[in-house]
Design an enzyme around this catalytic site. Sequence first.
Site, short mmCIF file in Angstrom:
data_model
loop_
_atom_site.label_atom_id
_atom_site.label_comp_id
_atom_site.label_asym_id
_atom_site.label_seq_id
_atom_site.Cartn_x
_atom_site.Cartn_y
_atom_site.Cartn_z
N CYS A 1 0.88 -1.22 0.11
CA CYS A 1 -0.01 0.06 -0.04
C CYS A 1 0.94 1.14 -0.15
CB CYS A 1 -0.94 0.05 1.21
SG CYS A 1 -0.21 0.01 2.72
N ASN B 1 2.23 1.60 4.47
CA ASN B 1 2.60 0.28 5.07
C ASN B 1 2.42 0.46 6.38
OD1 ASN B 1 5.32 -1.85 5.57
ND2 ASN B 1 3.30 -2.53 5.13
N CYS C 1 -1.38 0.83 7.28
CA CYS C 1 -2.93 0.71 7.46
C CYS C 1 -3.42 -0.71 6.83
CB CYS C 1 -3.84 1.90 7.21
SG CYS C 1 -3.54 3.22 8.04
N ARG C 2 -3.42 -0.63 5.39
CA ARG C 2 -3.98 -1.60 4.75
C ARG C 2 -2.91 -2.93 4.38
NH1 ARG C 2 -5.30 2.42 -0.16
NH2 ARG C 2 -3.33 3.02 0.68
N SER C 3 -1.74 -2.70 3.92
CA SER C 3 -1.13 -4.00 3.71
C SER C 3 -0.55 -4.61 4.95
CB SER C 3 -0.02 -3.60 2.89
OG SER C 3 1.03 -2.47 3.35
N ASP D 1 -8.47 3.96 1.49
CA ASP D 1 -7.47 4.05 2.11
C ASP D 1 -8.17 4.76 3.32
OD1 ASP D 1 -5.00 5.23 3.84
OD2 ASP D 1 -4.34 6.11 2.24
#
Length: 161
Positions: free
Chosen positions: A11, A14, A16-18, A128
Site C-alpha cells: 500500500c 505500510n 494501514c491496509r497492507s 485508504d
Amino acid sequence: MTEPIKVVFVCLGNICRSPLAEALFIHELDKEGIFHSFTIDSCGTNGLHNGEAADKRTRENASKHGIAVPSISRQLTYGDIQDFDYIITMASDVYFQVLRFCETKEEQLKVHLFRKYDPKAPSANVPDPWYGGVDGFEDVFHIIKENTDYWIQYFKNNYRL
Ligand code: 4NP
C-alpha cells in the site's frame, strides 16, 4: 522441499491496509494448515512511516476481531520486485507506482490488484482509511478479510497445497 510461494502486499504507507492484509493472510493460511507453503510480507511505496508500527486504529480494530498486526513499516525496493512471486497492491494508485518500478514484462506480470477476485467489486480499490474515522477501519477489515479468502481459494486452485 519445494520453494515457498512468495507474496508481498503493498500500500502507500505500510501502516494501514497492507500490514492488515499480511496479518489476515498469515492467520487464514495457518487456519488452513498451509502457511508452511508461503512467505508473506508487506511494504509501502512512500517510505513516510519507515520503522513505525502499524497505525493504532488498524491494530485496535483488528484486535477486536482477534487478529494481531505486528508488522513494522518498510518501503518497497527493487529487490522486492525481483524476489516475490506475487506483488499484490491494495489500490490502483499503488498498482501503477509498482508497475513503474518494474524493469521487465515478467516483473510486471507479478503485480496484481488485491480485489482482483472480488465478485462484489472486481479490481476495486481497498479504500485508504488513514484520513477517516474508525468506521473506515472496520469496513476495510471486512474487505480485506473477504478478499484474503478469495486469494487463498485462488492459490488452492492453482497450486498443490
Ligand atoms: P496505508 O495508509 O497506505 O493503508 O498504510 C496510509 C498511511 C499513511 C499515509 C498514506 C496512506 N501517509 O501519506 O502518511
